[in-house]
Structures are given as C-alpha cells and as structure tokens.
Design a protein around this motif. Structure first.
Motif, mmCIF file in Angstrom:
data_model
loop_
_atom_site.group_PDB
_atom_site.id
_atom_site.type_symbol
_atom_site.label_atom_id
_atom_site.label_comp_id
_atom_site.label_asym_id
_atom_site.label_seq_id
_atom_site.Cartn_x
_atom_site.Cartn_y
_atom_site.Cartn_z
ATOM 1 N N SER A 27 0.833 -1.206 0.000
ATOM 2 C CA SER A 27 0.000 0.000 0.000
ATOM 3 C C SER A 27 0.864 1.252 0.000
ATOM 4 O O SER A 27 1.946 1.299 0.593
ATOM 5 C CB SER A 27 -0.898 0.010 1.247
ATOM 6 O OG SER A 27 -1.692 -1.154 1.287
ATOM 7 N N ALA A 56 -2.649 4.998 1.970
ATOM 8 C CA ALA A 56 -3.295 3.824 2.560
ATOM 9 C C ALA A 56 -2.663 3.452 3.892
ATOM 10 O O ALA A 56 -3.342 2.991 4.810
ATOM 11 C CB ALA A 56 -3.211 2.650 1.591
ATOM 12 N N GLU A 110 -4.301 5.154 6.730
ATOM 13 C CA GLU A 110 -5.584 4.587 7.149
ATOM 14 C C GLU A 110 -5.397 3.333 7.993
ATOM 15 O O GLU A 110 -6.256 2.981 8.799
ATOM 16 C CB GLU A 110 -6.426 4.260 5.917
ATOM 17 C CG GLU A 110 -6.793 5.466 5.064
ATOM 18 C CD GLU A 110 -7.679 6.443 5.800
ATOM 19 O OE1 GLU A 110 -8.465 6.002 6.663
ATOM 20 O OE2 GLU A 110 -7.585 7.647 5.515
#
Length: 873
Positions: A108, A112, A115
């Motif tokens: 990622s 990302a 998150e």
C-alpha cells in the motif's frame, strides 16, 4: 543528489543485485511521497547524521497519523537476500498513541498506510500494536497484525528520547528474518530472529508516525539503505492456486500482482455452467475472489477459463485453463452417528459425554468454523479435515486424551451439555447451513436398563440419517458404545414413510407456521411445493435449522371464522425421497373459548400399567380455538381446593369446529394401545393434571380463568357389567351433552378396543330427526357393549325451563324394572340414557319394555308419554 540506486554486481541481464541509498544530504525529499502535503520536510538543525535528516514538520492542533514512503521498484525478495538499514530518533516516550513504524515492504502507498486498514506487508517499530515499548517486527495481513520477532530492546529504557538507534533487518529467500538494533555509538543493543515465509507485493517502503496534538514534530529518520535483487520483470504472471470459497466463488492466487485490466469480470468464465464472473475483488496483493452469478455443480470437475492474465509490468499470458473441483457439504453428507448423553455409570468407556460424526461421502471436508448448536449455545470446531467415510469422536477439549486411543478426536472448548432426556443437536457448516440435526430422546434406547446410563445411542443406518426414532437404539457393544468405529447396531434399516404435516398455525393474520414431521429437501427457494386454498403466497422461508418448520407469508389477511386448508405437493420429500402421507391441514384465525365451546368428550383415568392417561376435547362451537390457550385444573372435592391451572398443551394448534383433540403424555403408547384411535388428533403434552383411578373433578379454563367446561367422574360411571376398568375409557354419548351430567357418559365399547381417542365415540348416539317432544334414539337396543345400539337415548324438546321429569321402565307384563330418572330438572331440551339394566345393575332379559315418562312443570301442568323399546340379547 543523495538518493541513488547503485549497481553492486551483475548476475545476468535480467537479475541484478542493487542498493537503494538515501541520506537526505540533497536537502530535499526527492522521490519520497507523503500521505498529505506539508507534513514532512528536511531538518538541518537536529539531524541524526550529516547535515540533513527526514523530519516530521507539521504542527497539528489535534492528534494524527502521517506517513511518507518510497516506491521499491522491481525488488524481488524471493531471488536473494534483502537487507534494510536506517536510523530513527523519537523525541517522545512511546505509548499506544505516540509511536512509529517503518514498513520495510508494503502493498500500500503512504495514503493507505495512514488509514492502517487492509494493509499487507512487514514493519519494524515500537507499539504498533500494544504498549510495552519493545522493538518488534510485525507481519500485517489485510490490517491484522502478527509478531514475527520481538527484540529485547525496550525503546524507552534503552534508547530514550535524545538518542537515535540504527536498525538493520535481513530477510533470506526462505523467510528467515533477523532484526538487530545498534545504539548511536554502533554497539549492538539487541538482536532477534524469526521465521515467516509469506510474501506480499513489495511495492513500497514507508514511515508511519502516530502522535497526539502535543507530541508532533518529534520523529527523525536518516541513512536508508536497501540491498537486494532488483531487475525488470519480463515474466507473465501464472496461477498458483484456485480454491473454492463458496458455492459460486473462487479464490485465485497468482505469482505476482495483476494489472487492473486483468481484473475485469468479463475476463473470467466457468466452462461447466458457461457463466461469466459478475465481480472480481482483490483480497490480498496476490489473491483475488471471483464471484459468479450461479452456483457451480457440486462435486463435479470444472474449468476456470481466463482470457488474459497480465502483471503490472505489462507481461501477459492468454487462454489459461485452470481445472478445479467444487466440493461443499450438503444436507446429510456428515451425520451425527452416536450420542453418549448419560455416561454414568460407565461400562468400560470414559465417564464423559461425547458425540460421534460420520462422513457418508467420498469427499473430504474442512471442519474449520463448523458448528455444534444446542439451543442458544453455538460451539465452533477448531479445524481439522474429515476424510472420506471417516468416523470422528467429538468431545470436550479437556477429554481428548481420554478418547484418543479409541479413534480420531476433535476437542471443543465449550462442549454442549447432553441432557439425559434429550435435546436438539445441530451440526452446521462454516456458513451456518445445517448438515445434520437430531432431536434425540431417552425413549429411543428401547431398553429400560441401558437408558439408566453408561450406554450410548447409535444410529442404525447412516443412509437414512433423518429417520429419527426408528433409526436409533442403545449400543450393543459390551463397552457401552463404539466411539470412533462402525456402530455395533449398524444394519440396513430403510426409511419407507413420511407422515407429512403435523401442524399449521397463524402467527398473525398474514403469517403462518408450517411444521412437518421430518427434515425436508428439494424445496430450495421455490414456493410451488405448497399452496393455501383461497390465498396466495409471498414467501416461504425456513423457521428453524432442522428444516422441518417454515414461515409462510400470505398475500391476503386471514378472515375470522373462515377455515383454510394448506396443501403440500409431491415436490417436497423427506431425505429418503418419501412423499407426505398427510398432505393437507386445516387452520384459521383462533378466537377465545367461551363456556361450552370446548367440551370434555372422553376420559381415560385408569390406564393399564405403564400407559398414560388421556383427555379428549371436542369443539362444539363455530369458533376456531387455540389449544395452547386452554388450561386444565383439578378440584379436590374433599377440601374444595383448586389446583394451579396448567396449559393443556405446549404448542399452538387450531381446534377446528367439530373436531377432536386428545392430549396425553405418551402419544405413541395411546396410538399403539387403542386401534380405533386417529393418530392425527392425538398430541403430546408435558404433563396432565392428576386423574385418580377412583374419582376426579376436572376444569377446562380459558386464559382469563373463565370456565369453559367441567366434569366430575368416578369409576361407578362405567358400565356395571364389565369385569374390570383398567385401560377402559369413559365416553360421552353425544359431544355436546352436558359434561357434568353423569348420564352423558358411558363405557367405551369392547369392539372399539375400549377407547376411541381422536375418533367419534363408540357409544355415540345421533340427534333425533323428529320434531316430537319425546323421541327415542331407537326402537331397539342390544346392550352388549359392541358400540352399536348399546344405549337408549331419550331426547326431550319441551317448553319453558321448569320441567320436572320421572322416567320409569316396565316389562311387557307391567312389572317394574327401573327408575331411570326421578325429579330430574330439565330445561327446554334434555337427554336421558337407559343402558338396558334394572335397579340391581343387571342386564334385563330380551323382551319388550315400556318407558313411562311423566312430566310436570312450574305452571302446574302435567303430562305423560308411553314409549316402547325392545331389548335384544
């Protein structure tokens, strides 16, 4: 510029050992990409080494997570040793809300990573999960964290907030990891090794910084080196695995990450069904779930056809065919084949409860997340494979050693309690679909001694697993059971019948519940296997996991006082493919029972030894009445105390006008004992009120304790000429006659088998058709208790309520025989019975008899009638 990729050694034209280096001495971020702008910069005042270091620069008024990363283009960890080296300083004591992590490789990008969901890769850091401040190496699989190696270095105690540490991490081709920490002087602070060979797409290197609002701008990073095998990818991806994840889904794994163009649903189809995928979902960097619009053909080989498979470098392979075999468990594939519910006292087996399951098929099943369900308790299987035709013992986890010498064992952390008397046990797969279920009973042992404990119940014929009571019996093994092996009672025992509908009851005006006698199959989501006369169906759904109850939603509300009929077709069968014998059932919207609506109609209060009592009720009204809303109580005639009112039955059931409803504690024994019984009108209940053999007083009540009916019985109400009274029922001569009137009752006939539970009474006398004030039921009687013209019923239709009757019988010479009624207070209508006996309770001789009826009323009027009846013996 300080960022560089340096050629270290040329191995071949396609495989090169290289090194990525960045010490930030260029004074800018270069190829680094941040999760958000203005969060990271280059620090020239407090760098770790040299003039510059990477530094978190954002003054955040709230807590946050900021990330920055560098793409690892063309890194191939499976082709050689990979080594990461870098320096970190954290100017804050680590905690669960103030921490950092360095992602060595991740699938990622930095956005990302911020998150922290669905990330896969490997990271080293402090308190990425937890708060013990130790330096650790984690593996992340779709966001789930797992420790690969825990270094003995406590960051707060060993490194602190003012010093930096240099970290070196190595990964071998086989997945051997080594993490080493050095202090700023270059001395080793700690080292640890771990093993994990799983590899995710190594797309990114990243820095993750979590902080509270007062602890931002306290992370420095410097001196990055990544050594490994880097080369341009020239090989198309290949399929490394294809497994069934559902009845219409496949999980595909590939040698490398696929391009977006390859993830088109139209790119995948199945040969057998001819269907194209309806969706493709990326589960992991190298794993994809393909969903199809229709189910595969279970237990039938098939081919997945892939038009084109391309990687992210543009390498493609076309027309790929991947064979696969869809296998999932279906109803009856794995069955509960033995139940030890009462292991005490033990014969020679462990004194512990257990179950046994048997795989009836030639296929293996993964038991992971299968469930054992009893009532509200649901226990997951830990895993394991159930091989073709294999027998497995299921027990409590703590008892596995006790049973391991007897066969293959699966231990459950929370093994359900198996009650001695019986309960429902469901075996379900990982999707909660029932594979097998059984509602066992202690009555199934067929042996009173073995039912006392120490012996298991064994399934006789596994080919008919839903053939309940008739396919189970006590173990014949000298050990008390045969856990893990073929059952001692195993033999051919086919299920040749399916009773069908046992009950239909409205849950509300548009919903009804259908209960069948067995688990049924072949219905799917189709509604055509049943219909309701005068109404349509919206939906038919299972109402329980045993698949013998269904909730039916109707198109139109049910009307009061209207009787409906539900029909099932031959499309529905039991597991043995038998069609329903009882394929229709009447029901309607129930009403409250009032006085006289339901009446006592037959009583067995002195049964044969070992047999139960029974009470027969008859619906004399035009109402549909719920049997569950009727209650029974007993009056003690000596003390006049009334017992607690108990429900007449535990199940809601419609009593249709003009029908019989028998309640007993052992339905099967009553059906077996009385050959004139009607099976569909006899029902089990938990308990009946006390019914002494000599006399008793019963009340029938509604929910408001309003009196519906009442009867006082005693043994002298039986026909005086019978030699014994055990096992002989008292019947009403007419269902609607007054239950409290002794003359309404008579002994059941011998020809009927001494009782007619659920059927018209053997002594039933029809209502007279004539309009005369006094009518005899017949001109002759034959009082031999054969059920035909045993009694003379004298019916009256009078004026007013104050009528007093005297009824006397004389023979043809005028000799007095018997006074049948004296000062009998009759209303407008009354019925009196003569059973063909004289005052001495002996039968009269064959001959002609005169019935003298004398009446006077409250108005002073008198009247008399003479009627003739012939007695034949």
């Amino acid at each position: 510029m300080a960022f560089s990729m340096t050629l270290m050694a040329s191995v071949s034209s396609l495989k090169t050992v290289c090194q990525i280096v960045d010490n930030f001495e260029s004074g800018n971020l270069g190829n680094w990409i941040a999760s958000a702008e203005s969060r990271w910069g280059i620090d020239s005042l407090a760098g770790i080494s040299g003039k510059y270091s990477l530094y978190h620069i954002y003054d955040n008024p709230v807590s946050g997570i900021d990330c920055i990363g560098l793409r690892l283009k063309n890194l191939h960890p499976l082709e050689g040793l990979t080594r990461w080296s870098f320096s970190v300083r954290h100017g804050c004591d680590p905690s669960s809300t103030n921490n950092w992590a360095i992602f060595l490789m991740s699938d990622s990008d930095p956005a990302a990573l911020a998150e922290m969901e669905n990330i896969s890769g490997y990271a080293v850091g402090v308190n990425l999960d937890g708060y013990d401040d130790t330096l650790r190496l984690w593996k992340l699989t779709r966001g789930d964290k797992e420790v690969v190696a825990a270094c003995p270095v406590n960051w707060q105690a060993s490194i602190g907030t003012s010093k930096h540490a240099r970290l070196i991490v190595e990964r071998s081709v086989s997945g051997q990891w080594i993490l080493t920490a050095f202090d700023r002087d270059g001395s080793p602070s700690g080292t640890v090794a771990g093993n994990d060979s799983e590899l995710f797409s190594p797309e990114w290197f990243g820095v993750v910084y979590r902080y509270t609002s007062t602890r931002d701008r306290l992370l420095w990073f410097d001196d990055l080196e990544v050594d490994g095998v880097f080369h341009e990818d020239k090989t198309p991806p290949s399929v490394t695995g294809c497994t069934i994840s559902g009845q219409n889904t496949l999980d595909l794994t590939t040698s490398e990450e696929l391009s977006e163009s390859s993830l088109s649903a139209a790119n995948f189809s199945v040969a057998g069904t001819g269907g194209t995928a309806i969706s493709v979902r990326k589960m992991l960097p190298l794993s994809y779930r393909l969903e199809f619009g229709s189910s595969f053909r279970n237990k039938t080989s098939d081919d997945l056809i892939i038009k084109s498979l391309c990687d992210r470098s543009g390498n493609c392979a076309g027309n790929i065919i991947v064979p696969f075999l869809p296998v999932w468990p279906e109803l009856g594939d794995v069955v509960i084949s033995e139940i030890m519910a009462d292991p005490v006292p033990a014969v020679s087996l462990p004194e512990r409860e257990y179950l046994e399951i048997t795989n009836r098929t030639g296929y293996a099943f993964n038991l992971r997340k299968w469930k054992l369900i009893t009532g509200e308790q649901r226990t997951d299987f830990p895993g394991g494979i159930c091989l073709p035709n294999e027998v497995i013992i299921i027990c409590s986890l703590q008892d596995t050693l006790l049973f391991s010498k007897l066969g293959k064992v699966v231990g459950l952390k929370s093994f359900p309690a198996l009650t001695d008397d019986g309960r429902i046990i469901i075996l379900a797969d990982s999707l909660d679909n029932m594979i097998h279920g059984v509602e066992y009973s202690s009555a199934w042992y067929g042996d009173e001694l073995k039912s006392e404990g120490g012996w298991s119940l064994e399934l006789i014929d596994t080919g008919y697993p839903f053939y309940a009571e008739g396919n189970w019996q006590a173990s014949g093994s000298r050990k008390g059971g045969t856990p893990g092996t073929v059952n001692s009672v195993s033999r051919h025992n086919p299920d040749i019948s399916f009773y069908g509908i046992e009950n239909v009851f409205p849950e509300d005006s548009v919903t009804i519940i259908l209960r069948l006698s067995e688990t049924v199959i072949n219905n799917g989501n189709d509604q055509n296997w049943l219909k309701v006369e005068g109404n349509g169906l919206i939906s038919v759904k299972p109402a329980d996991q045993m698949l013998d109850q269904y909730r039916i939603t109707l198109q139109k509300p049910l009307k009061n006082k209207q009787i409906y009929t539900l029909f099932v077709t031959d499309d529905i069968t039991d597991f043995a493919a038998n069609t329903a014998e009882k394929a229709s059932f009447s029901f309607g919207m129930p009403e409250q029972a009032g006085q006289g609506d339901i009446q006592f109609n037959e009583l067995l209060f002195n049964p044969l030894p070992g047999d139960p009592d029974y009470i027969e009720l008859y619906n004399c009204s035009e109402k549909i009445i719920d049997a569950r809303r009727l209650f029974l109580a007993v009056i003690n005639d000596d003390t006049r105390d009334t017992s607690h009112a108990e429900p007449a039955t535990n199940e809601h059931r419609c009593i249709i006008p003009g029908t019989y409803n028998v309640i007993t504690t052992d339905r099967d024994k009553i059906i077996s004992r009385y050959y004139s019984s009607v099976e569909e009108n006899i029902f089990n209940t938990g308990s009946l009120p006390s019914m002494p053999d000599d006399r008793g007083h019963l009340l029938l009540l509604n929910p408001e304790l309003g009196r519906v009916d009442e009867v006082t019985y005693d043994e002298k109400m039986h026909y005086s000429l019978i030699s014994g009274r055990e096992g002989i029922a008292l019947e009403k001569v007419r269902p609607e006659s007054i239950s409290a009137d002794r003359m309404s009752w008579h002994t059941a006939s011998e020809s009927s088998g001494w009782g007619t539970p659920g059927a018209p009474n053997s002594v039933f006398v029809k209502e007279p058709a004539a309009d005369d004030r006094v009518v005899l039921s017949s001109e002759k009687i034959s009082p031999d208790n054969d059920g035909f013209e045993d009694l003379l019923m004298i019916d009256f239709k009078l004026e007013g309520n104050g009528n007093i009757l005297r009824i006397t019988v004389f023979d043809e010479t005028g000799t007095y025989v018997r006074t049948v009624a004296d000062n009998f207070l009759a209303g407008p209508e009354a019925s009196v019975v003569w059973d063909g006996t004289a005052d001495d309770t002996k039968l009269v001789n064959t001959g002609i008899y005169i019935i003298l009826i004398e009446l006077y009323n409250d108005k002073g009027k008198t009247r008399s009638w003479k009627k003739v009846c012939t007695v034949l013996r």
